[in-house]
Design an enzyme around this catalytic site. Structure first.
Site, short mmCIF file in Angstrom:
data_model
loop_
_atom_site.label_atom_id
_atom_site.label_comp_id
_atom_site.label_asym_id
_atom_site.label_seq_id
_atom_site.Cartn_x
_atom_site.Cartn_y
_atom_site.Cartn_z
N LYS A 1 1.42 -0.22 15.00
CA LYS A 1 2.73 -0.39 15.43
C LYS A 1 3.23 -1.44 16.17
O LYS A 1 4.59 -1.83 16.29
CB LYS A 1 3.48 0.93 16.22
N HIS B 1 0.82 -1.24 -0.17
CA HIS B 1 0.08 -0.04 0.05
C HIS B 1 0.79 1.36 -0.10
O HIS B 1 1.57 1.45 0.91
CB HIS B 1 -0.93 0.04 1.22
N TYR C 1 4.43 6.51 10.03
CA TYR C 1 3.56 5.43 9.59
C TYR C 1 4.19 4.42 8.96
O TYR C 1 4.14 2.95 9.24
CB TYR C 1 2.36 5.88 8.70
N PRO D 1 -3.86 0.25 18.98
CA PRO D 1 -3.53 -0.23 17.41
C PRO D 1 -3.60 0.89 16.47
O PRO D 1 -3.31 0.65 15.13
CB PRO D 1 -4.74 -1.34 17.33
N TYR E 1 -8.86 5.39 7.62
CA TYR E 1 -9.22 5.59 9.20
C TYR E 1 -10.07 6.67 9.18
O TYR E 1 -10.03 8.10 8.63
CB TYR E 1 -7.81 6.28 9.70
P1 RFL Z 1 1.81 -12.07 21.59
O1 RFL Z 1 1.42 -12.16 20.03
O2 RFL Z 1 0.89 -11.41 22.59
O3 RFL Z 1 2.48 -13.60 21.93
C1 RFL Z 1 2.89 -13.92 23.27
C2 RFL Z 1 2.67 -15.30 23.26
O4 RFL Z 1 3.18 -15.62 24.50
C3 RFL Z 1 2.21 -16.96 24.99
N1 RFL Z 1 2.19 -16.62 26.78
C4 RFL Z 1 3.00 -17.64 27.42
N2 RFL Z 1 3.36 -18.86 27.16
C5 RFL Z 1 4.02 -19.54 28.11
N3 RFL Z 1 3.70 -19.05 29.37
C6 RFL Z 1 3.22 -18.03 29.68
N4 RFL Z 1 3.05 -17.78 31.09
C7 RFL Z 1 2.70 -17.16 28.78
N5 RFL Z 1 2.11 -15.88 28.65
C8 RFL Z 1 1.95 -15.71 27.40
C9 RFL Z 1 1.04 -16.28 24.65
O5 RFL Z 1 -0.19 -17.34 24.49
C10 RFL Z 1 1.30 -15.63 23.53
O6 RFL Z 1 1.35 -16.81 22.18
O7 RFL Z 1 3.20 -11.05 21.84
P2 RFL Z 1 4.35 -10.74 20.62
O8 RFL Z 1 4.84 -12.02 20.21
O9 RFL Z 1 5.15 -9.76 21.54
O10 RFL Z 1 3.59 -9.88 19.34
C11 RFL Z 1 2.91 -8.98 19.51
C12 RFL Z 1 1.82 -8.48 18.62
O11 RFL Z 1 0.79 -9.76 18.64
C13 RFL Z 1 1.13 -7.35 18.93
O12 RFL Z 1 1.73 -6.11 19.34
C14 RFL Z 1 0.13 -6.84 17.86
O13 RFL Z 1 -0.78 -7.83 17.47
C15 RFL Z 1 -0.40 -5.50 18.14
N6 RFL Z 1 -1.22 -5.00 16.94
C16 RFL Z 1 -1.10 -4.56 15.73
N7 RFL Z 1 0.35 -4.48 15.42
C17 RFL Z 1 0.90 -4.00 14.40
O14 RFL Z 1 2.15 -3.86 14.12
N8 RFL Z 1 0.20 -3.75 13.38
C18 RFL Z 1 -1.40 -3.55 13.39
O15 RFL Z 1 -2.17 -3.42 12.39
C19 RFL Z 1 -1.72 -4.33 14.59
N9 RFL Z 1 -3.37 -4.36 14.82
C20 RFL Z 1 -2.73 -5.21 17.08
C21 RFL Z 1 -3.82 -4.86 15.87
C22 RFL Z 1 -3.33 -5.73 18.25
C23 RFL Z 1 -4.83 -5.99 18.45
N10 RFL Z 1 -5.36 -6.37 19.39
C24 RFL Z 1 -6.20 -7.76 19.57
C25 RFL Z 1 -4.49 -6.31 20.63
C26 RFL Z 1 -5.18 -5.09 16.04
C27 RFL Z 1 -5.62 -5.54 17.15
C28 RFL Z 1 -7.13 -5.78 17.39
C1 PHB Z 2 -5.78 -4.50 10.93
O1 PHB Z 2 -5.89 -4.69 9.80
O2 PHB Z 2 -6.07 -5.38 11.70
C2 PHB Z 2 -5.20 -3.07 11.11
C3 PHB Z 2 -5.01 -2.12 10.49
C4 PHB Z 2 -4.22 -0.90 10.65
C5 PHB Z 2 -4.47 -0.51 12.14
C6 PHB Z 2 -4.84 -1.36 12.99
C7 PHB Z 2 -5.27 -2.66 12.49
O3 PHB Z 2 -3.93 0.66 12.51
#
Ligand code: RFL
Ligand code: PHB
Length: 390
Positions: free
Chosen positions: A296, A72, A385, A292, A200
Site C-alpha cells: 500500500k 494480475h 488489496y 509492505p 504470500y
Molecule cells: P520516498 O520514495 O522515500 O521519497 C522521498 C524522497 O525525499 C528525499 N529526501 C530529501 N530531499 C531533500 N531534502 C531532505 N531533507 C530530504 N529527505 C529525504 C529522499 O532522498 C527521497 O528521494 O517517498 P515517497 O515519494 O512518499 O514514496 C513512497 C514510496 O517510496 C513507499 O511508500 C513505497 O516504496 C513502499 N513500498 C511499497 N508500496 C507499494 O505501494 N507497493 C509495494 O509493493 C511496496 N513494496 C515498499 C515495498 C517499500 C519497501 N521498503 C524498502 C521500505 C517494498 C519495500 C521493501
Molecule cells: C514487491 O514486488 O516488491 C512487493 C510486492 C507485494 C508486496 C510488497 C512488495 O506486498
C-alpha cells in the site's frame, strides 16, 4: 528563485505532484538531497492499484507502464504446504498491475526533464522558513553556495526521514506508531518468476513472498530479524531459506541465480496528523508508513497526491479557492487509516511473531482457514488489496 509550489523530495510523491501541476501550468521546483542515480537505484514497491495507474495516465507518463506492466487478476496465499488463490477479478471486477517503483520514478524523471522541469539534485541542508507568512521559503546549499526559493506553498514529499514533518510544531503534530519485531530481506534476480502471480506465504519459520518485476526478473522476500546483518546472508543462504518456506512444487521449480540487489527493510506502521500546517503539506511516506505486506505504501502516496494536486489546481484556477486545501488532511487520512488497518491485518495474518504462543498460533491458523473457506472473507481481502476508492 520564485516558484508557486516548492517540493521537497524526488520520490514518486514529489515527482508525480510536480508533473500533474506542470500539466495545469503551475510552476514547481523540486529539491532532492540525493543524486539522480541514487534515487533510481532504490528497489522498492512493485504492485499498483488501478487508482495509481489512472493517476500515472493522467500525468501522461504511462506509455511504458501500459506496454510493460503485468496485469494480475489474483494472487495466492500459501500455508500448511498448500496454495489458495484469491481471485481479485471475480470479487471486485478489478486487478492490480505489477510495475516497479524504479520504472515509475524513471518515467516521471524523464517527463520532467523533457518539459524542462526544475529539479535540483544534491540539495543539501534543505530548510523551511517563514511558514507563518503568505510566502514561505525553502533554503538549501548546493556546491558550497546558499540558495533560496520563495513559494506560495510547500509540499513535503521527503519520505519518512525527511525534514518536513519535523518542521510542524510538537504541540500540533500527533503521531501514531507500531514497530514490528522483524524485517524483510529482499532479493532481486534475473531469473524467471516461480509463478505468474504473487505468492504470500505463512510458514512456521516466517513469512515469504514471491513477486516479480518482469517475466525474466524475480523479486523475493523472506521475514528476518529486524537487526539481521545483511553480510551474513549469502545468495545461497537466501535461496535455501526461501525454498524451505515455499510449498514443495514451488520450491522444486524455482529458478535461482545471482542476486542483483539485496536489502533489509524494517516493518513499521506510522501515521502523522494533521497533514497540513498552514502552507506546508505532507504527502506520501513523509506522513505515513505501512508495512509492505499489503503493498500500500506507493499507492497511498498516489492517493495523497490526487487530493493535493486537486486542491492546488482548484486554488490557482478558481481565484484562490481554499476549501479543498483546508480539507486535504481530513480527506487523505480517511483513506490512509483504512490502508493502515489492512496492512496491519495482513502483516498479523502472515508473519511469525516472536512472542506468539499456541493460542495466538491457533487464532492465526483459524483466520487463514476461514479465508480459504469463506467467499465473503476473500471478497473483503480482495476489495482492500485492489484499493479502496479515492
Ligand atoms: P520516498 O520514495 O522515500 O521519497 C522521498 C524522497 O525525499 C528525499 N529526501 C530529501 N530531499 C531533500 N531534502 C531532505 N531533507 C530530504 N529527505 C529525504 C529522499 O532522498 C527521497 O528521494 O517517498 P515517497 O515519494 O512518499 O514514496 C513512497 C514510496 O517510496 C513507499 O511508500 C513505497 O516504496 C513502499 N513500498 C511499497 N508500496 C507499494 O505501494 N507497493 C509495494 O509493493 C511496496 N513494496 C515498499 C515495498 C517499500 C519497501 N521498503 C524498502 C521500505 C517494498 C519495500 C521493501
Ligand atoms: C514487491 O514486488 O516488491 C512487493 C510486492 C507485494 C508486496 C510488497 C512488495 O506486498
Amino acid at each position: 528563485m520564485r516558484t508557486q509550489v516548492g517540493i521537497i523530495g524526488s520520490g514518486p510523491s514529489g515527482l508525480l505532484l510536480s508533473q500533474l501541476l506542470h500539466l495545469q501550468g503551475i510552476d514547481t521546483v523540486v529539491l532532492e538531497r540525493r543524486t539522480q542515480e541514487y534515487v533510481l537505484g532504490r528497489i522498492r514497491a512493485g504492485v499498483l492499484e488501478q487508482g495509481a495507474v489512472d493517476m500515472l495516465r493522467e500525468a501522461k507518463v504511462a506509455d511504458r507502464l501500459d506496454r510493460e506492466g503485468l496485469v494480475h487478476d489474483g494472487f495466492d496465499i500459501a500455508f500448511g504446504g498448500r496454495r489458495h488463490r484469491i481471485d481479485l477479478r471475480k470479487h471486485t471486477g478489478k486487478a492490480v498491475t505489477v510495475y516497479g517503483q524504479t520504472e515509475i520514478t524513471k518515467d516521471l524523471m524523464d517527463a520532467r526533464a523533457a518539459a524542462g522541469g526544475n529539479l535540483v539534485y544534491e540539495a543539501e541542508n534543505v530548510q523551511i522558513e517563514d511558514l507563518d507568512c503568505g510566502t514561505p521559503k525553502l533554503t538549501y546549499t548546493k556546491g558550497g553556495e546558499n540558495h533560496e526559493v520563495v513559494c506560495d506553498f510547500i509540499a513535503g514529499c521527503d519520505g519518512f526521514r525527511g525534514i518536513s514533518r519535523r518542521t510542524i510544531p510538537d504541540n500540533i503534530l500527533k503521531t501514531h506508531e507500531r514497530v514490528y519485531p522483524f524485517g524483510w530481506l529482499g532479493i532481486l534476480a534475473d531469473t524467471r518468476p516461480v509463478s505468474d502471480e504473487l505468492i504470500y506465504v505463512n510458514h512456521w519459520r516466517g513469512f515469504a513472498l514471491c513477486s516479480m518485476r518482469s517475466p525474466t526478473r524475480s523479486r523475493y522476500y523472506i521475514q528476518c530479524a529486524f537487526d539481521e546483518n545483511l553480510e551474513e546472508w549469502t545468495d545461497d543462504r537466501i535461496w535455501d531459506e526461501l525454498r524451505v518456506r515455499l510449498p514443495d512444487a514451488a520450491a522444486e521449480s524455482i529458478e535461482m541465480g545471482p542476486s542483483i540487489e539485496k536489502s533489509i527493510a524494517p516493518l513499521r506502521s506510522f501515521v502523522a496528523e494533521p497533514m497540513r500546517f498552514g502552507r506546508l503539506f505532507l504527502a506520501g511516506d513523509a506522513a505515513h508508513i505501512v508495512p509492505p505486506t499489503g503493498a500500500k505504501g506507493l499507492n497511498l502516496a498516489a492517493s495523497d497526491i490526487h487530493y493535493l494536486s486537486q486542491a492546488l489546481i482548484a486554488h490557482y484556477a478558481e481565484g484562490g479557492r481554499m476549501d479543498l486545501i483546508e480539507r486535504y488532511s481530513e480527506n487523505c487520512l480517511r483513506r490512509i487509516w483504512k490502508a493502515e488497518r489492512f496492512s496491519w491485518w495482513m502483516t498479523n495474518l502472515l508473519h511469525k511473531f516472536p512472542d506468539q504462543n499456541s493460542f495466538d498460533q491457533g487464532v492465526q491458523r483459524a483466520e487463514l482457514d476461514y479465508l480459504t473457506e469463506s467467499e465473503a472473507a476473500q471478497a473483503a481481502l480482495a476489495e482492500n488489496y485492489v484499493g479502496l476508492p479515492y
